[in-house]
Design a protein around this motif. Structure first.
Motif, mmCIF file in Angstrom:
data_model
loop_
_atom_site.group_PDB
_atom_site.id
_atom_site.type_symbol
_atom_site.label_atom_id
_atom_site.label_comp_id
_atom_site.label_asym_id
_atom_site.label_seq_id
_atom_site.Cartn_x
_atom_site.Cartn_y
_atom_site.Cartn_z
ATOM 1 N N ILE A 190 0.723 -1.187 -0.036
ATOM 2 C CA ILE A 190 -0.176 0.227 -0.078
ATOM 3 C C ILE A 190 0.764 1.427 0.031
ATOM 4 N N ASP A 191 1.966 1.259 0.931
ATOM 5 C CA ASP A 191 2.781 2.518 0.924
ATOM 6 C C ASP A 191 3.490 2.500 -0.338
ATOM 7 N N GLN A 192 3.739 1.464 -1.315
ATOM 8 C CA GLN A 192 4.338 1.757 -2.475
ATOM 9 C C GLN A 192 3.607 2.448 -3.560
ATOM 10 N N ASN A 193 2.341 2.256 -3.448
ATOM 11 C CA ASN A 193 1.238 2.759 -4.261
ATOM 12 C C ASN A 193 1.331 2.713 -5.708
ATOM 13 N N TYR A 194 1.612 1.229 -5.988
ATOM 14 C CA TYR A 194 1.681 1.139 -7.412
ATOM 15 C C TYR A 194 0.363 1.323 -8.211
ATOM 16 N N PRO A 195 0.465 1.637 -9.478
ATOM 17 C CA PRO A 195 -0.508 2.024 -9.969
ATOM 18 C C PRO A 195 -1.457 0.911 -10.368
#
Length: 247
Positions: A190-195
Motif C-alpha cells: 500500500i505504501d508503494q502505491n503501485y498504479p
C-alpha cells in the motif's frame, strides 16, 4: 442424498467467524468464507450451496472441470486456490473469476498472454510463502514487492491482494507470525502505491487456524475440512505431488 451435517458444520463455522470478529473488534461482513472443496464430491458442494454459500475454491484443474460441468447452473463463483502450472492456464481461465496463487512472473505473463487473446481481465492474489517452508509454494516475503511491481505492468491482471498458508504446527504463535507477516507486507505494498494495485483482500486461514487469521486481519478464509469432513489424504500429500510438477 441429504448431508444435514454439512449445514450444521456451516452454521458452526459461521458462528466462529462472527464471534472471532466481534472479539477482535471487526465486522463479520468484512470476512468472506470460501469453501475449499478439494476432493469434495459435487453433491456435497451442492448441499452447501443450498444453504446460501456462493464462493468455491478448487486446487486442481481436473477436479474443477469435472465439478463445473455438474454445478454450472448453481449460483456460485469459482476461485482457483492451488498451485497453477503454466500449461494449465487455458483450462483454468474458462471457469474462474480469481486466482489466489500467482507466485511468479512467468505465470503472470502466461496469464496476461491468454487474457489478452480473450480481451478480458482477471482478479488475482499474490501468494506469499510466509512460513519459508520448502514444501509450500509462494514468493519469498522479501521478494513480494518486486514481483507485484512487475505484475502491475500486465494490464489484464487486477491485483486485489495477497494469499498465504499459515505454518502447519501446534504452536499458534508460529502460525500467527505468518499471518502478521502477510499483513505487514500488505501495508508495504500500500505504501508503494503501485498504479492499479489494490490490497483489499488478505486470503489466509484454513480450518485449523482461521480464527487466528481473522484476528490478524484476514478478509477471506478458506475452509474445507471443518465443513465437509476429513479428506482421504492430508494436505501434505498434495503439496508433495505438486512439488514434482513445479514449472
Amino acid at each position: 442424498m441429504n448431508f444435514l451435517w454439512i449445514e450444521d458444520n456451516l452454521k458452526f463455522v459461521r458462528e466462529k467467524i462472527n464471534l472471532t470478529c466481534q472479539s477482535a473488534g471487526r465486522t463479520p461482513k468484512d470476512v468472506k468464507l470460501l469453501l475449499a472443496t478439494k476432493t469434495v464430491p459435487a453433491d456435497r458442494i451442492k448441499q452447501a450451496l443450498d444453504t446460501g454459500e456462493t464462493l468455491i475454491g478448487e486446487n486442481k484443474v481436473q477436479e474443477l472441470q469435472e465439478k463445473y460441468s455438474l454445478l454450472q447452473n448453481e449460483n456460485m463463483e469459482w476461485h482457483f486456490i492451488g498451485h497453477l502450472q503454466t500449461n494449465k492456464v487455458k483450462q483454468v481461465l474458462k471457469y474462474v473469476t480469481c486466482i489466489h496463487s500467482v507466485d511468479r512472473l512467468k505465470l503472470g505473463r502466461v496469464l496476461h498472454k491468454e487474457l489478452t487473446k480473450e480481451n478480458r481481465k482477471l482478479d488475482i492474489l499474490v501468494q506469499v510463502n510466509t512460513s519459508y517452508e520448502e514444501s509450500k509454494f509462494g514468493v519469498a516475503p522479501e521478494e513480494t514487492l518486486n514481483l507485484i511491481e512487475k505484475l502491475s505492468e500486465l494490464a489484464t491482471l487486477n491485483i486485489k491482494g495477497l494469499m498465504t498458508i499459515g505454518k502447519l504446527t501446534t504452536d499458534d504463535k508460529e502460525t500467527r507470525e505468518c499471518f502478521r507477516l502477510l499483513k505487514s507486507i500488505q501495508q508495504q505494498v500500500i505504501d508503494q502505491n503501485y498504479p492499479g494495485v489494490e490490497m483489499d483482500i488478505l486470503s489466509m486461514g484454513m480450518s485449523g487456524d482461521f480464527e487466528i487469521a481473522i484476528e490478524e486481519g484476514a478478509t477471506l478464509v478458506r475452509v474445507g475440512t471443518a465443513i465437509f469432513g476429513e479428506r482421504e489424504y492430508p494436505d501434505s500429500y498434495y503439496w508433495n505431488e505438486q512439488l514434482r510438477m513445479r514449472d
